[in-house]
Design an enzyme around this catalytic site. Structure first.
Site, short mmCIF file in Angstrom:
data_model
loop_
_atom_site.label_atom_id
_atom_site.label_comp_id
_atom_site.label_asym_id
_atom_site.label_seq_id
_atom_site.Cartn_x
_atom_site.Cartn_y
_atom_site.Cartn_z
N ARG A 184 0.84 -1.21 0.00
CA ARG A 184 0.00 0.00 0.00
C ARG A 184 0.87 1.25 0.00
NH1 ARG A 184 -2.20 -3.63 -1.19
NH2 ARG A 184 -4.10 -4.61 -0.45
N SER A 233 -11.69 -1.26 2.51
CA SER A 233 -10.90 -1.65 3.68
C SER A 233 -10.36 -0.40 4.37
CB SER A 233 -9.75 -2.57 3.26
OG SER A 233 -10.24 -3.75 2.69
N GLU A 237 -6.08 3.02 5.95
CA GLU A 237 -5.75 2.95 4.53
C GLU A 237 -6.19 4.20 3.77
OE1 GLU A 237 -6.59 -0.34 1.18
OE2 GLU A 237 -5.87 -1.17 3.07
#
Length: 341
Positions: free
Chosen positions: A163, A233, A329
């Site tokens: 990420r 998410s 995130e």
């Protein structure tokens, strides 16, 4: 200036938060995208470049200009071993995955139904079910906001991580991604290491079967933004020392984790939240989804403050119980930029 006089951003963030901005520009050509972003950057004006709005939490009204990336176009070429795609930043990610499948280009199917645009995908190095973007990314093209020059980075130069990418670090706030190149091998190797994909036989499974399985699984677990606003998410799967993981497994035998490298294990954040009894946990109008604990939802006209309070509470509870600190995130967008949780 009261937020009611702003341009509403409620339809441009999948969490459905009722925030606004002072100016809204829809850039549907490459020239318009580069020209708008460069002028704002060089004038030192607050600017938010927005794709699908699926990876943001609008903490406040944005006191500046929001630029919506709406460029389109897919160019295809091939050689003996690979198909090559050059894709405009404003293309919808899932539509690209579906397009590839319909045209016999396999590889991206594990990342089906990830919301957002192609241009945003490299920033986060999106991934799901054992496949990350960097596996098939050939290059990323961006415009340097200092001088409007187009620059193309190789996969290695993008410095992809979990990420993570150079666009979240050295190039943060200095660029606008314009196109992404993909290299899809003609010989397909299915990736079946995660979740329900383990049930397939690698010798006989098709890319369409993987795609259908991923779509069915995600739709069963993840609420559509039209039903409950969400940013997918909400927390990263934390990377912890493998010795710490083994110690935790002795206390929590069912703990879900995957080897990340020789000394680290990636722990399923959703399992941690579920094990802490937080499914359905609610603060104001924001709640933990009852089917997938990794997803926070706008259950009942949630405010930005509701979402932030819920996220902070979850982080604290997980750290107290497991000694693991979760990281969010989505990007936290403030009046003039970004912040941490």
């Amino acid at each position: 200036m009261p937020s009611c006089r702003f341009h509403s951003l409620k339809d441009f963030n999948t969490f459905g938060l009722a925030r606004g901005c002072q100016q809204l520009v829809r850039a549907n050509t490459l020239d318009a995208l580069i020209d708008t972003c460069c002028k704002l950057y060089q004038a030192n004006q607050p600017m938010l470049i927005l794709g699908g709005g699926s990876n943001i939490v609008l903490c406040e009204d944005f006191l500046g200009t929001v630029v919506l990336v709406e460029t389109k176009g897919v160019d295809i070429s091939e050689d003996e071993n690979n198909h090559y795609l050059s894709v405009a930043a404003g293309e919808n990610w899932h539509a690209l995955v579906r397009f590839c499948l319909e045209n016999g280009f396999s590889g991206l199917e594990n990342m089906a139904l990830i919301p957002g645009t192609v241009g945003a995908a490299p920033i986060q190095n999106i991934g799901a079910y054992g496949v990350e973007l960097n596996r098939f990314c050939d290059w990323v093209e961006y415009a340097d906001l200092n001088n409007a020059k187009l620059i193309r980075l190789s996969t290695e130069e993008c410095e992809f991580g979990y990420r993570d990418s150079v666009f979240k670090n050295d190039l943060l706030g200095k660029t606008v991604i314009t196109r992404v190149g993909f290299k899809l091998p003609k010989v397909w190797l299915p990736q079946l290491g995660y979740g329900p994909l383990r049930e397939f036989d690698a010798k006989h499974v098709t890319a369409k079967q993987v795609f259908d399985c991923i779509c069915e699984t995600r739709r069963a677990k993840l609420p559509a933004p039209a039903q409950y606003g969400n940013a997918g998410s909400f927390f990263k799967n934390p990377l912890i020392d493998t010795k710490q993981f083994e110690s935790l497994v002795s206390t929590y035998p069912g703990m879900v984790g995957y080897p990340h490298c020789e000394q680290q294990t990636k722990v399923a954040a959703g399992w941690l939240i579920d094990k802490a009894g937080l499914k359905g946990y609610q603060i104001g109008g924001a709640a933990v989804h009852t089917e997938q604990a990794l997803v926070l939802i706008n259950k009942d006209n949630a405010t930005s403050a509701d979402v932030l309070a819920l996220a902070k509470s979850i982080v604290d509870k997980i750290e107290n119980k497991f000694g693991i600190r979760l990281e969010v995130e989505p990007r936290m967008i403030t009046a003039t930029g970004e912040r941490s949780l």
